[in-house]
Write an enzyme that holds these catalytic residues in place. Structure first.
Site, PDB file in Angstrom:
ATOM      1  N   LYS A 107     -84.012  64.694  79.997  1.00 44.45           N
ATOM      2  CA  LYS A 107     -85.115  65.480  79.448  1.00 44.45           C
ATOM      3  C   LYS A 107     -84.644  66.530  78.454  1.00 44.45           C
ATOM      4  O   LYS A 107     -85.438  67.053  77.682  1.00 44.45           O
ATOM      5  CB  LYS A 107     -85.909  66.129  80.578  1.00 44.45           C
ATOM      6  CG  LYS A 107     -86.663  65.112  81.414  1.00 44.45           C
ATOM      7  CD  LYS A 107     -87.682  65.766  82.315  1.00 44.45           C
ATOM      8  CE  LYS A 107     -88.500  64.725  83.059  1.00 44.45           C
ATOM      9  NZ  LYS A 107     -87.721  64.056  84.122  1.00 44.45           N
TER      10      LYS A 107
HETATM   11  C1  LIG Z   1     -88.201  62.907  84.660  1.00 39.86           C
HETATM   12  C2  LIG Z   1     -87.170  62.014  85.221  1.00 39.86           C
HETATM   13  C3  LIG Z   1     -87.417  60.654  85.392  1.00 39.86           C
HETATM   14  C4  LIG Z   1     -88.752  60.025  85.053  1.00 39.86           C
HETATM   15  O1  LIG Z   1     -88.968  60.006  83.667  1.00 39.86           O
HETATM   16  P1  LIG Z   1     -90.454  59.716  83.122  1.00 39.86           P
HETATM   17  O2  LIG Z   1     -90.329  59.833  81.637  1.00 39.86           O
HETATM   18  O3  LIG Z   1     -91.323  60.769  83.707  1.00 39.86           O
HETATM   19  O4  LIG Z   1     -90.813  58.355  83.572  1.00 39.86           O
HETATM   20  C5  LIG Z   1     -86.401  59.858  85.871  1.00 39.86           C
HETATM   21  N1  LIG Z   1     -85.208  60.382  86.215  1.00 39.86           N
HETATM   22  C6  LIG Z   1     -84.940  61.682  86.077  1.00 39.86           C
HETATM   23  C7  LIG Z   1     -83.626  62.195  86.497  1.00 39.86           C
HETATM   24  C8  LIG Z   1     -85.903  62.543  85.562  1.00 39.86           C
HETATM   25  O5  LIG Z   1     -85.630  63.824  85.433  1.00 39.86           O
END
Ligand SMILES: *Cc1c(COP(=O)(O)O)cnc(C)c1O
Length: 431
Positions: A107
């Site tokens: 993210k």
């Molecule tokens: C947010 C997150 C996800 C999920 O991602 P999305 O885009 O919401 O599907 C998967 N793994 C980790 C470690 C995350 O932080």
């Protein structure tokens, strides 16, 4: 590039307005009017291009003229200034490590891009922007870090009390300054509901200039395409494109990958890897989307019972179910299977997966069992150290803690505890 709302009841907007608004006034999600095609030369020549150049060329059509080229190139370069290696785990499965950024999760890429775009857009504005964000674990830290100390921006993060890991909690509660953490006695879906309601509450939007930093924001969603291109650049067998398994919660990440594919990136197939929160897995079987209450799992950043971005995936495939299923499969993996996978992959290949990556790995392995001519990659979305209990219990030894985590663990948590109650939340916001 113009963006329309998936609910089709709001005016079309450009990238700047879509970024500032976050969600469309009709509560739909912004979606590009056309899907731009990357030049064939970019794909054929990808090994000779820098990551900065690839990212710039991928994102430019979406941004249009709302950011000057030079500034956009700078934003892109800052966004991706850490390694994103594709690491071989065994002969058929590789791991795209997306966790080398400041908060050790994928993210960081979306949050860094979005905070810089928003910073650029509000630069000459006298109003303070309030970024409201609900997190199931990793968003909060990435957003807090991306926006920390940015002039003219206040950040309010809602997270479910007791449902994020200690490292995650420290990452979102120890910065201070323009970052506030609200600890909600409830689930992630409660947090997301509170945020959604605030955006439609005139008493709040009259008083505060609100925007969202969740993956519904186009400026967080779209740059996630970058690393699918970087992965292809590192993919050895260009004649046989990869199957890509994406640990999925709110479905922003995989939706960006599918968009990249629709823009011309060679991908064989996508796997939506889910934990016990299986509404998309069920949808692909039944063609019915039935949101559920989220249940808590070891891969907590994927504990989402009503994934916001799934409507965008349907939009990409123009609601055509057969086309969707020809490109997308999904598996639901239990916590016990997650633990067993972490252990097996460590024992056999000396590779440490985090619980989210383990869900992705096992889903990919299942798909490859029935498609033995294919090879694939899993997106390793978080560093295993963010989930030390699950990982250390599985592999039977401790994992090395990066320095950035050691220093954050000694800082003091600062949060405001609230109930999962809209009245209380509202009072806090417009106190
Ligand atoms: C947010 C997150 C996800 C999920 O991602 P999305 O885009 O919401 O599907 C998967 N793994 C980790 C470690 C995350 O932080």
């Amino acid at each position: 590039m113009k963006y329309y709302s998936t609910n089709k009841q709001s005016p079309i907007v450009d990238f700047k307005e879509a970024t500032i608004k976050g969600q469309a006034p009709d509560k739909g999600l912004y979606f590009p009017e056309t899907i731009p095609q990357v030049e064939k030369e970019l794909i054929d020549n990808i090994n000779n291009l820098s990551n900065e150049e690839i990212a710039f060329r991928v994102i430019k059509p979406y941004v249009g003229d709302t950011i000057p080229d030079e500034k956009l190139f700078q934003i892109v370069s800052e966004t991706i200034n850490f390694p994103i290696p594709l690491v071989k785990v065994n002969d058929t499965i590789s791991s795209l490590e997306l966790f080398h950024g400041p908060t050790l999760a994928f993210k960081d890429i979306g949050a860094r891009f979005m905070s810089r775009c928003l910073g650029h857009f509000v630069n000459n504005d006298s109003r303070t922007v309030t970024v409201l964000v609900a997190t199931s674990g990793d968003t909060g830290g990435a957003v807090a870090n991306g926006f920390y100390d940015v002039d003219g921006v206040e950040v309010v993060i809602l997270y479910p009390s007791g449902k994020v890991s200690p490292v995650q909690e420290k990452q979102l509660t120890t910065l201070g300054k323009n970052i506030t953490a609200l600890e909600v006695a409830g689930t992630f879906d409660d947090c997301q509901q509170l945020v959604k309601q605030a955006f439609t509450d005139k008493a709040i939007t009259d008083k505060l200039f609100l925007t969202s930093a969740n993956s519904i924001n186009v400026a967080r969603w779209l740059p996630q395409q970058f690393y699918y291109f970087f992965a292809y650049k590192q993919w050895a067998d260009k004649n046989s494109p990869p199957v890509i398994s994406v640990p999925s919660g709110n479905f922003g990440n995989i939706c960006a990958g599918i968009l990249a594919m629709k823009s011309g990136l060679p991908v064989n197939h996508f796997i939506a890897a889910c934990n016990a929160n299986d509404i998309v897995t069920e949808y692909l079987l039944s063609q019915e989307l039935r949101p559920k209450q989220a249940v808590a799992t070891l891969s907590n950043a994927m504990d989402v019972g009503n994934p916001s971005n799934f409507v965008r995936i349907l939009e990409i495939f123009q609601q055509q179910f057969p086309e969707l299923t020809s490109k997308l499969s999904s598996y639901s993996i239990s916590d016990a299977e997650t633990i067993a996978t972490i252990k097996e992959v460590f024992d056999k290949y000396n590779y440490v997966l985090d619980p989210h990556g383990a869900v992705g790995y096992l889903s990919l392995q299942r798909y490859l069992q029935s498609h033995p001519a294919q090879k694939g990659m899993v997106l390793e979305t978080a560093h295993p150290v963010k989930f030390p209990d699950a990982v250390e219990n599985s592999i039977g030894s401790s994992i090395e803690i990066p320095e950035s985590v050691q220093s954050i663990m000694s800082r003091e948590k600062q949060s405001v505890l609230i109930k999962a109650d809209y009245g209380e939340f509202k009072e806090y916001l417009i106190k």
